[in-house]
Design an enzyme around this catalytic site. Structure first.
Site, PDB file in Angstrom:
ATOM      1  N   ASN A   1     -13.087  -3.845   2.065  1.00 27.48           N
ATOM      2  CA  ASN A   1     -14.150  -2.869   2.120  1.00 27.48           C
ATOM      3  C   ASN A   1     -14.916  -3.075   0.847  1.00 27.48           C
ATOM      4  OD1 ASN A   1     -13.222  -1.900   4.531  1.00 27.48           O
ATOM      5  ND2 ASN A   1     -12.072  -0.215   3.444  1.00 27.48           N
TER       6      ASN A   1
ATOM      7  N   GLN B   1     -14.723   2.021   0.967  1.00 25.60           N
ATOM      8  CA  GLN B   1     -14.204   1.768   0.033  1.00 25.60           C
ATOM      9  C   GLN B   1     -13.594   3.015  -0.843  1.00 25.60           C
ATOM     10  OE1 GLN B   1     -15.769  -1.145  -2.888  1.00 25.60           O
ATOM     11  NE2 GLN B   1     -13.963  -1.486  -3.803  1.00 25.60           N
TER      12      GLN B   1
ATOM     13  N   HIS C   1     -10.256  -5.339  -3.155  1.00 28.19           N
ATOM     14  CA  HIS C   1      -8.909  -5.611  -2.530  1.00 28.19           C
ATOM     15  C   HIS C   1      -9.081  -5.904  -1.194  1.00 28.19           C
ATOM     16  CE1 HIS C   1      -9.880  -1.249  -2.506  1.00 28.19           C
ATOM     17  NE2 HIS C   1      -9.173  -1.298  -1.116  1.00 28.19           N
ATOM     18  N   PHE C   2      -8.075  -6.810  -0.910  1.00 28.01           N
ATOM     19  CA  PHE C   2      -7.842  -7.251   0.682  1.00 28.01           C
ATOM     20  C   PHE C   2      -6.774  -6.373   1.302  1.00 28.01           C
ATOM     21  CE2 PHE C   2     -10.404 -10.789  -0.352  1.00 28.01           C
ATOM     22  CZ  PHE C   2     -11.109 -11.186   0.732  1.00 28.01           C
ATOM     23  N   HIS C   3      -6.839  -5.712   2.348  1.00 23.80           N
ATOM     24  CA  HIS C   3      -5.856  -5.220   2.965  1.00 23.80           C
ATOM     25  C   HIS C   3      -5.176  -6.230   3.873  1.00 23.80           C
ATOM     26  CE1 HIS C   3      -6.885  -0.828   2.233  1.00 23.80           C
ATOM     27  NE2 HIS C   3      -8.106  -1.445   2.272  1.00 23.80           N
TER      28      HIS C   3
ATOM     29  N   ASP D   1       0.861  -1.175  -0.057  1.00 27.75           N
ATOM     30  CA  ASP D   1       0.035   0.041  -0.082  1.00 27.75           C
ATOM     31  C   ASP D   1       0.984   1.306   0.023  1.00 27.75           C
ATOM     32  OD1 ASP D   1      -3.155   0.336   1.109  1.00 27.75           O
ATOM     33  OD2 ASP D   1      -1.846   2.218   1.111  1.00 27.75           O
ATOM     34  N   ILE D   2       0.415   2.180  -0.929  1.00 30.60           N
ATOM     35  CA  ILE D   2       1.290   3.374  -1.072  1.00 30.60           C
ATOM     36  C   ILE D   2       1.319   4.167   0.208  1.00 30.60           C
ATOM     37  CG2 ILE D   2      -0.281   4.873  -1.837  1.00 30.60           C
ATOM     38  CD1 ILE D   2       1.738   5.471  -4.156  1.00 30.60           C
TER      39      ILE D   2
HETATM   40  P1  5GP Z   1      -9.768   1.433   0.305  1.00 33.49           P
HETATM   41  O1  5GP Z   1     -10.180   2.586   1.302  1.00 33.49           O
HETATM   42  O2  5GP Z   1     -10.413   1.452  -1.046  1.00 33.49           O
HETATM   43  O3  5GP Z   1     -10.146  -0.081   1.064  1.00 33.49           O
HETATM   44  O4  5GP Z   1      -8.338   1.371   0.239  1.00 33.49           O
HETATM   45  C1  5GP Z   1      -7.468   1.882  -0.696  1.00 33.49           C
HETATM   46  C2  5GP Z   1      -6.157   1.651  -0.483  1.00 33.49           C
HETATM   47  O5  5GP Z   1      -5.468   1.887  -1.664  1.00 33.49           O
HETATM   48  C3  5GP Z   1      -5.804   2.835   0.526  1.00 33.49           C
HETATM   49  O6  5GP Z   1      -5.084   2.065   1.705  1.00 33.49           O
HETATM   50  C4  5GP Z   1      -4.563   3.476  -0.151  1.00 33.49           C
HETATM   51  O7  5GP Z   1      -3.428   3.818   0.523  1.00 33.49           O
HETATM   52  C5  5GP Z   1      -4.212   2.619  -1.555  1.00 33.49           C
HETATM   53  N1  5GP Z   1      -3.788   3.195  -2.580  1.00 33.49           N
HETATM   54  C6  5GP Z   1      -4.501   4.080  -3.269  1.00 33.49           C
HETATM   55  N2  5GP Z   1      -3.855   4.509  -4.541  1.00 33.49           N
HETATM   56  C7  5GP Z   1      -2.719   3.730  -4.625  1.00 33.49           C
HETATM   57  C8  5GP Z   1      -1.681   3.489  -5.581  1.00 33.49           C
HETATM   58  O8  5GP Z   1      -1.818   4.272  -6.602  1.00 33.49           O
HETATM   59  N3  5GP Z   1      -0.965   2.631  -5.119  1.00 33.49           N
HETATM   60  C9  5GP Z   1      -0.756   1.720  -4.078  1.00 33.49           C
HETATM   61  N4  5GP Z   1       0.308   0.751  -3.929  1.00 33.49           N
HETATM   62  N5  5GP Z   1      -2.018   1.799  -3.204  1.00 33.49           N
HETATM   63  C10 5GP Z   1      -2.614   3.040  -3.207  1.00 33.49           C
END
Ligand code: 5GP
Length: 139
Positions: A89, A96, A102-104, A33-34
């Protein structure tokens, strides 16, 4: 074009945007995650662009589950963290932000300050029984 296929994660799968890969299979990709919540915070995605988990086929969900397990093993090995949360999410109401399933994998350490607002509610045995019956019948 769907929201998923236009999202940043579709571009990562297509190689149009770079990522730090930690595992890849024919059906799934895991990368850091970035903006990590903890060192080693990893995302695992299917290669087919789909917004929500329930939109995956059963086979795709199984492939994704295998990739999550493999990625979690690597995250734990690399970070030495004693535990982790799996978070997934679905929908903006659920937090989300990227509309691509996606899974974290979030490594956890004692007193790391991370946590959930886990606001448990009371329910009656009758209400639980009625809902479970509906779900046993398919929802
Ligand atoms: P969500 O809130 O949709 O469950 O999580 C999205 C996740 O994607 C966040 O933790 C965010 O930091 C990560 N993310 C968003 N854009 C990028 C990207 O361009 N590259 C990477 N590696 N992670 C990203």
């Amino acid at each position: 074009m769907s929201a998923a296929s236009e999202s940043i994660f579709a571009k990562i799968v297509a190689g149009q945007i770079p990522c730090h890969r930690v595992f890849e299979s024919a059906a799934a990709l895991a990368f850091l995650d970035i903006n990590p919540l903890a060192e080693g915070h990893t995302l695992v995605i299917p290669k087919r662009a789909v917004e929500r988990f329930d939109e995956l086929t059963a086979d795709e969900a199984a492939d994704l589950g295998r990739a999550v397990r493999e990625a979690a093993t690597r995250v734990m090995r690399a970070t030495g963290a004693p535990g982790y949360n799996l978070l997934q999410n679905n929908g903006s109401v659920a937090g989300q932000e990227v509309p691509y399933v996606h899974f974290h994998i979030i490594p956890r350490r004692p007193a790391d300050g991370l946590g959930f607002r886990w606001l448990a509610q009371k329910s009656s045995p009758d209400a639980l029984a009625a809902l479970a019956k509906r779900m046993m019948n398919g929802g």
